[in-house]
Structure formats: C-alpha cells, structure tokens
Design an enzyme around this catalytic site. Structure first.
Site, PDB file in Angstrom:
ATOM      1  N   CYS A 134      26.232   8.066   1.966  1.00 13.28           N
ATOM      2  CA  CYS A 134      27.060   7.279   1.035  1.00 13.28           C
ATOM      3  C   CYS A 134      26.926   7.760  -0.410  1.00 13.28           C
ATOM      4  O   CYS A 134      27.415   7.086  -1.321  1.00 13.28           O
ATOM      5  CB  CYS A 134      26.646   5.811   1.129  1.00 13.28           C
ATOM      6  SG  CYS A 134      25.094   5.478   0.267  1.00 13.28           S
ATOM      7  N   GLY A 155     -12.256  -1.334  -1.539  1.00 13.71           N
ATOM      8  CA  GLY A 155     -11.530  -0.687  -2.627  1.00 13.71           C
ATOM      9  C   GLY A 155     -10.257  -1.389  -3.032  1.00 13.71           C
ATOM     10  O   GLY A 155      -9.241  -0.758  -3.301  1.00 13.71           O
ATOM     11  N   HIS A 195       2.518  -1.829   2.261  1.00 11.21           N
ATOM     12  CA  HIS A 195       3.382  -1.562   1.096  1.00 11.21           C
ATOM     13  C   HIS A 195       4.143  -0.250   1.232  1.00 11.21           C
ATOM     14  O   HIS A 195       4.537   0.363   0.232  1.00 11.21           O
ATOM     15  CB  HIS A 195       2.540  -1.600  -0.194  1.00 11.21           C
ATOM     16  CG  HIS A 195       1.932  -2.941  -0.436  1.00 11.21           C
ATOM     17  ND1 HIS A 195       0.849  -3.120  -1.254  1.00 11.21           N
ATOM     18  CD2 HIS A 195       2.244  -4.165   0.029  1.00 11.21           C
ATOM     19  CE1 HIS A 195       0.518  -4.410  -1.273  1.00 11.21           C
ATOM     20  NE2 HIS A 195       1.345  -5.059  -0.501  1.00 11.21           N
TER      21      HIS A 195
HETATM   22  C1  LIG Z   1       0.677  -8.328  -9.578  1.00  9.27           C
HETATM   23  C2  LIG Z   1       0.742  -9.569  -8.698  1.00  9.27           C
HETATM   24  C3  LIG Z   1       0.444 -10.790  -9.492  1.00  9.27           C
HETATM   25  N1  LIG Z   1       2.111  -9.682  -8.122  1.00  9.27           N
HETATM   26  C4  LIG Z   1       2.248 -10.094  -6.824  1.00  9.27           C
HETATM   27  O1  LIG Z   1       1.317 -10.339  -6.090  1.00  9.27           O
HETATM   28  C5  LIG Z   1       3.670 -10.175  -6.326  1.00  9.27           C
HETATM   29  C6  LIG Z   1       4.103 -11.650  -6.131  1.00  9.27           C
HETATM   30  C7  LIG Z   1       4.256 -12.265  -7.398  1.00  9.27           C
HETATM   31  C8  LIG Z   1       5.337 -12.194  -8.192  1.00  9.27           C
HETATM   32  N2  LIG Z   1       5.062 -12.900  -9.319  1.00  9.27           N
HETATM   33  C9  LIG Z   1       3.852 -13.397  -9.233  1.00  9.27           C
HETATM   34  C10 LIG Z   1       3.159 -14.185 -10.122  1.00  9.27           C
HETATM   35  C11 LIG Z   1       1.907 -14.594  -9.780  1.00  9.27           C
HETATM   36  C12 LIG Z   1       1.370 -14.193  -8.543  1.00  9.27           C
HETATM   37  C13 LIG Z   1       2.084 -13.375  -7.644  1.00  9.27           C
HETATM   38  C14 LIG Z   1       3.325 -13.006  -8.031  1.00  9.27           C
HETATM   39  N3  LIG Z   1       3.771  -9.634  -4.995  1.00  9.27           N
HETATM   40  C15 LIG Z   1       4.957  -9.092  -4.655  1.00  9.27           C
HETATM   41  O2  LIG Z   1       5.909  -8.918  -5.385  1.00  9.27           O
HETATM   42  C16 LIG Z   1       5.029  -8.688  -3.193  1.00  9.27           C
HETATM   43  C17 LIG Z   1       5.062  -7.145  -3.062  1.00  9.27           C
HETATM   44  C18 LIG Z   1       3.761  -6.580  -3.500  1.00  9.27           C
HETATM   45  C19 LIG Z   1       3.702  -5.091  -3.165  1.00  9.27           C
HETATM   46  C20 LIG Z   1       3.996  -4.241  -4.373  1.00  9.27           C
HETATM   47  N4  LIG Z   1       3.782  -2.828  -4.065  1.00  9.27           N
HETATM   48  C21 LIG Z   1       2.624  -2.195  -4.191  1.00  9.27           C
HETATM   49  N5  LIG Z   1       2.466  -0.886  -3.874  1.00  9.27           N
HETATM   50  C22 LIG Z   1       3.619  -0.116  -3.382  1.00  9.27           C
HETATM   51  C23 LIG Z   1       4.335   0.506  -4.518  1.00  9.27           C
HETATM   52  C24 LIG Z   1       3.510   1.554  -5.230  1.00  9.27           C
HETATM   53  O3  LIG Z   1       2.384   1.846  -4.765  1.00  9.27           O
HETATM   54  O4  LIG Z   1       4.053   2.085  -6.205  1.00  9.27           O
HETATM   55  S1  LIG Z   1       1.258  -3.102  -4.757  1.00  9.27           S
HETATM   56  C25 LIG Z   1       0.135  -1.882  -5.274  1.00  9.27           C
HETATM   57  O5  LIG Z   1      -0.694  -2.521  -6.199  1.00  9.27           O
HETATM   58  C26 LIG Z   1      -1.865  -2.956  -5.573  1.00  9.27           C
HETATM   59  C27 LIG Z   1      -3.005  -2.344  -6.308  1.00  9.27           C
HETATM   60  O6  LIG Z   1      -4.121  -3.043  -5.900  1.00  9.27           O
HETATM   61  P1  LIG Z   1      -5.398  -2.254  -5.301  1.00  9.27           P
HETATM   62  O7  LIG Z   1      -4.985  -1.384  -4.185  1.00  9.27           O
HETATM   63  O8  LIG Z   1      -6.405  -3.290  -5.058  1.00  9.27           O
HETATM   64  O9  LIG Z   1      -5.801  -1.260  -6.494  1.00  9.27           O
HETATM   65  P2  LIG Z   1      -6.430  -1.656  -7.901  1.00  9.27           P
HETATM   66  O10 LIG Z   1      -6.277  -0.465  -8.761  1.00  9.27           O
HETATM   67  O11 LIG Z   1      -5.905  -2.959  -8.354  1.00  9.27           O
HETATM   68  O12 LIG Z   1      -7.986  -1.896  -7.558  1.00  9.27           O
HETATM   69  C28 LIG Z   1      -8.754  -0.844  -7.040  1.00  9.27           C
HETATM   70  C29 LIG Z   1     -10.144  -1.432  -6.804  1.00  9.27           C
HETATM   71  O13 LIG Z   1     -10.948  -0.389  -6.223  1.00  9.27           O
HETATM   72  C30 LIG Z   1     -12.178  -0.334  -6.889  1.00  9.27           C
HETATM   73  N6  LIG Z   1     -12.648   1.048  -6.794  1.00  9.27           N
HETATM   74  C31 LIG Z   1     -12.309   2.107  -7.591  1.00  9.27           C
HETATM   75  N7  LIG Z   1     -12.929   3.235  -7.130  1.00  9.27           N
HETATM   76  C32 LIG Z   1     -13.639   2.869  -6.010  1.00  9.27           C
HETATM   77  C33 LIG Z   1     -14.485   3.565  -5.088  1.00  9.27           C
HETATM   78  N8  LIG Z   1     -14.740   4.880  -5.206  1.00  9.27           N
HETATM   79  N9  LIG Z   1     -15.053   2.872  -4.060  1.00  9.27           N
HETATM   80  C34 LIG Z   1     -14.830   1.528  -3.928  1.00  9.27           C
HETATM   81  N10 LIG Z   1     -14.036   0.794  -4.772  1.00  9.27           N
HETATM   82  C35 LIG Z   1     -13.461   1.473  -5.783  1.00  9.27           C
HETATM   83  C36 LIG Z   1     -11.900  -0.796  -8.324  1.00  9.27           C
HETATM   84  O14 LIG Z   1     -13.079  -1.310  -8.874  1.00  9.27           O
HETATM   85  C37 LIG Z   1     -10.838  -1.890  -8.095  1.00  9.27           C
HETATM   86  O15 LIG Z   1     -11.461  -3.142  -7.870  1.00  9.27           O
HETATM   87  C38 LIG Z   1      -1.861  -2.481  -4.158  1.00  9.27           C
HETATM   88  O16 LIG Z   1      -1.439  -3.517  -3.351  1.00  9.27           O
HETATM   89  C39 LIG Z   1      -0.807  -1.368  -4.210  1.00  9.27           C
HETATM   90  O17 LIG Z   1      -0.174  -1.203  -2.977  1.00  9.27           O
HETATM   91  N11 LIG Z   1       6.241  -9.162  -2.606  1.00  9.27           N
HETATM   92  C40 LIG Z   1       6.451 -10.481  -2.483  1.00  9.27           C
HETATM   93  O18 LIG Z   1       5.664 -11.308  -2.865  1.00  9.27           O
HETATM   94  O19 LIG Z   1       7.664 -10.744  -1.869  1.00  9.27           O
HETATM   95  C41 LIG Z   1       8.035 -12.104  -1.737  1.00  9.27           C
HETATM   96  C42 LIG Z   1       8.627 -12.434  -3.035  1.00  9.27           C
HETATM   97  C43 LIG Z   1       9.858 -11.866  -3.311  1.00  9.27           C
HETATM   98  C44 LIG Z   1      10.471 -12.257  -4.514  1.00  9.27           C
HETATM   99  C45 LIG Z   1       9.777 -13.050  -5.471  1.00  9.27           C
HETATM  100  C46 LIG Z   1       8.527 -13.567  -5.171  1.00  9.27           C
HETATM  101  C47 LIG Z   1       7.937 -13.248  -3.944  1.00  9.27           C
HETATM  102 ZN   LIG Z   2      23.262   5.771   1.571  1.00 12.43          ZN
END
Ligand SMILES: CC(C)NC(=O)[C@H](Cc1c[nH]c2ccccc12)NC(=O)[C@H](CCCC/N=C(/NCCC(=O)O)S[C@H]1O[C@H](COP(=O)(O)OP(=O)(O)OC[C@H]2O[C@@H](n3cnc4c(N)ncnc43)[C@H](O)[C@@H]2O)[C@@H](O)[C@H]1O)NC(=O)OCc1ccccc1
Ligand SMILES: [Zn+2]
Length: 247
Positions: free
Chosen positions: A157, A194, A118
């Site tokens: 640009c 994580g 990402h």
């Molecule tokens: C929300 C989800 C439903 N949406 C998607 O999946 C969408 C696709 C989609 C669109 N509509 C939908 C409808 C239904 C389903 C899917 C979709 N995906 C996309 O858009 C992707 C792009 C996805 C990438 C987005 N960018 C990120 N990040 C960068 C930016 C930024 O960071 O600002 S995603 C971002 O969120 C995600 C967060 O998830 P986690 O990292 O798992 O973090 P989270 O907080 O959720 O969980 C943390 C976990 O750790 C645990 N934890 C906490 N502390 C600890 C600890 N100490 N030790 C161990 N574990 C721990 C917690 O208990 C918890 O379980 C990461 O991926 C992170 O990178 N592109 C795409 O599909 O392109 C093709 C396309 C194009 C056009 C139209 C359709 C498809």
């Molecule tokens: Zn530019």
C-alpha cells in the site's frame, strides 16, 4: 552467595519463569532504556520516540533511532547471563522466558520459545496495512548525520514501514500477554532480572506470580519497587550472578 535451601528450592522447581528487562542486555553493550539516551540520542525522550504519535510527527527520526538500535543488536553478542538462562532450562522440568526486550539475544544464547511482550526489532511491518516487511540482508544503512532515516515503503500500500515493537499507548500482543500471565500464575519460581519494573502491564507479572504462591527472586544492579516484595534479592550484575548460580 546461594544458600542450600535456595538451590534445593530451585532444583525442585517444576516450572520456572525468567522475566527480563534491558538490564540483562546491558553487558552485551545494548544501552538500557534508562541510559539509552547517551551521546547521539541524549536529548530525545525514549517514550516520545517509542510512540505512534512520535512516528507520525517525525517518521525519519523514529526510524533512524530504531535502525541505530537494530545495528547495535546485530553487532552485539549474548552475555553470560543469557547463556546461564539457556543452560538453566536443561536442569529444570519447565522454564519459560518472558522478556520486555526487543533484541534476540535470549534466542541467540539458545533459549527456546521466548515470549516477547514488547515485540522485536527484527519484525517490521507497514504502519497502515500491517503487511510484514523483510529487511535487506546485512547491516542497516548508517543514518545520515547519525539520526534521520526515511523508513522504507510498503510493497502492498506504499505506507511507511514501522518497527515491529509495542509502542507506549499500544496494547501488547494478546497471545504474548496470555502466555506470560498464564506462566506467572502457574510457576513456582519467578525470576525478575534487569528490569526497573516501571512499565505496565509487564510490571504486574511478579506480583501476579507471588499471589499464586511462587517464590520471587530478583537480580538487578540497583534497587527497584520490587525489593520489598521478593523472597530473594541479589543486587549486582546479572552476567556475574547468574553463572555463579550454576556453579
Ligand atoms: C512509562 C510507564 C509509566 N508507562 C506505561 O507503563 C504505559 C501505560 C501508561 C500510560 N500512561 C501511564 C501513566 C502511569 C502509568 C502507566 C501509564 N504502558 C504502555 O503504554 C503499554 C505499552 C508498554 C510497552 C512500551 N514499549 C517498550 N519497549 C518496546 C519499544 C522499544 O523498546 O523501543 S517499554 C521499554 O521500556 C521498558 C524499559 O524498562 P526496563 O527493561 O526495566 O529497562 P530500564 O532501563 O528501565 O531498567 C533497567 C534495569 O536494569 C538494571 N541493570 C542495568 N545493568 C544491569 C546488569 N548488568 N545486571 C542487572 N541489572 C542491570 C538497572 O539498574 C535498571 O534497574 C521495557 O519494558 C522496554 O521494553 N501499553 C498499554 O498500557 O496499553 C494499554 C493502554 C493503551 C492506551 C492507553 C493506556 C493503556
Ligand atoms: Zn501497507
């Protein structure tokens, strides 16, 4: 905590993939996506901020959010989970780190060839022409009132500079996805650490690895949709569980 056949399986592994999410950086003080909206950004939907439509709607708000997050990463340090992964690489034949995180804590802990699915907070580019932009050295300017900050302009640009991350609705960098998919299909041990496993297509990697015969190991503080899929499930803090693995 770790049975002998678990440890033997690990040491006999030819290729280990370590797939990480925001949870691995939580113990470094970087809020996860789920609890990113604390305090200052409490009332902002991260998915709205992390999207092209969000940037077009309010560049200064989105740029302010990412500069706030970049500041946190610059002031943070890798934790024991990051270091354990870097150390594990020295015990096994091949280890590939694939992360959803936009911070550089894996690299700062010594991991090499980290694949960022990402993108990264450290590689901004022009929203219009894609030219790369180099941040001035030092800490980012503190956004006024804590939130809004006009993005810099592109020297080519005059377009607005955007964060070098993958926003919702944007496709992943094909090279990064290619490497991650190949590694998931080729590995014999796949760690998921994580991550809540809710964002696609990244969330499809563990099942892809399982389909190709890999042993799936989850380390997560809470339960996730993967719980029923994995061979080994360790619920707890990565910064405690991973170092114990190397004892
Ligand atoms: C929300 C989800 C439903 N949406 C998607 O999946 C969408 C696709 C989609 C669109 N509509 C939908 C409808 C239904 C389903 C899917 C979709 N995906 C996309 O858009 C992707 C792009 C996805 C990438 C987005 N960018 C990120 N990040 C960068 C930016 C930024 O960071 O600002 S995603 C971002 O969120 C995600 C967060 O998830 P986690 O990292 O798992 O973090 P989270 O907080 O959720 O969980 C943390 C976990 O750790 C645990 N934890 C906490 N502390 C600890 C600890 N100490 N030790 C161990 N574990 C721990 C917690 O208990 C918890 O379980 C990461 O991926 C992170 O990178 N592109 C795409 O599909 O392109 C093709 C396309 C194009 C056009 C139209 C359709 C498809
Ligand atoms: Zn530019």
């Amino acid at each position: 905590m770790f049975s002998n056949d678990f440890l033997m399986g690990l040491l006999r592994a030819e290729h280990i993939v370590v797939f990480t999410g925001a949870g691995i950086s939580a113990e470094s003080g970087i809020p996860t996506f789920r609890d990113a909206q604390t305090g200052l950004w409490e009332h902002y939907d991260p998915h709205a901020l992390a999207s092209p439509t969000g940037f077009i709607a309010d560049q200064a708000l989105v740029w302010g959010w990412y500069e706030w997050r970049r500041m946190q990463v610059l002031e943070a340090a890798p934790n024991d989970a990051h270091y354990a992964i870097a150390e594990l690489a020295s015990f096994v034949e091949r280890l590939t780190v694939v992360t959803q995180n936009v911070d550089d804590l894996h690299e700062r802990a010594g991991s090499c060839g980290v694949t960022h699915l990402h993108g990264s907070l450290h590689h901004p580019r022009c929203f219009d022409c894609g030219s790369s932009y180099a941040f001035p050295s030092g800490l980012p300017e503190e956004p006024a009132g804590g939130r809004r900050l006009e993005p810099p302009r592109c020297s080519e640009c005059q377009g607005a500079i955007r964060p070098g991350v993958v926003w919702f609705g944007e496709t992943l960098p094909s090279s990064a996805w290619e490497i991650a998919e190949q590694a998931a299909m080729a590995c014999d041990v796949f760690f998921s650490i994580g991550t809540s496993g809710l964002v696609r297509p990244a969330s499809q990697l563990p099942e892809r690895a399982k389909l190709h015969g890999a042993k799936i190991i989850q380390i997560n503080a809470t339960s996730t949709p993967l719980d029923s899929q994995v061979h080994y499930n360790f619920q707890g803090r990565a910064g405690e569980i991973l170092p114990a693995l190397l004892q």
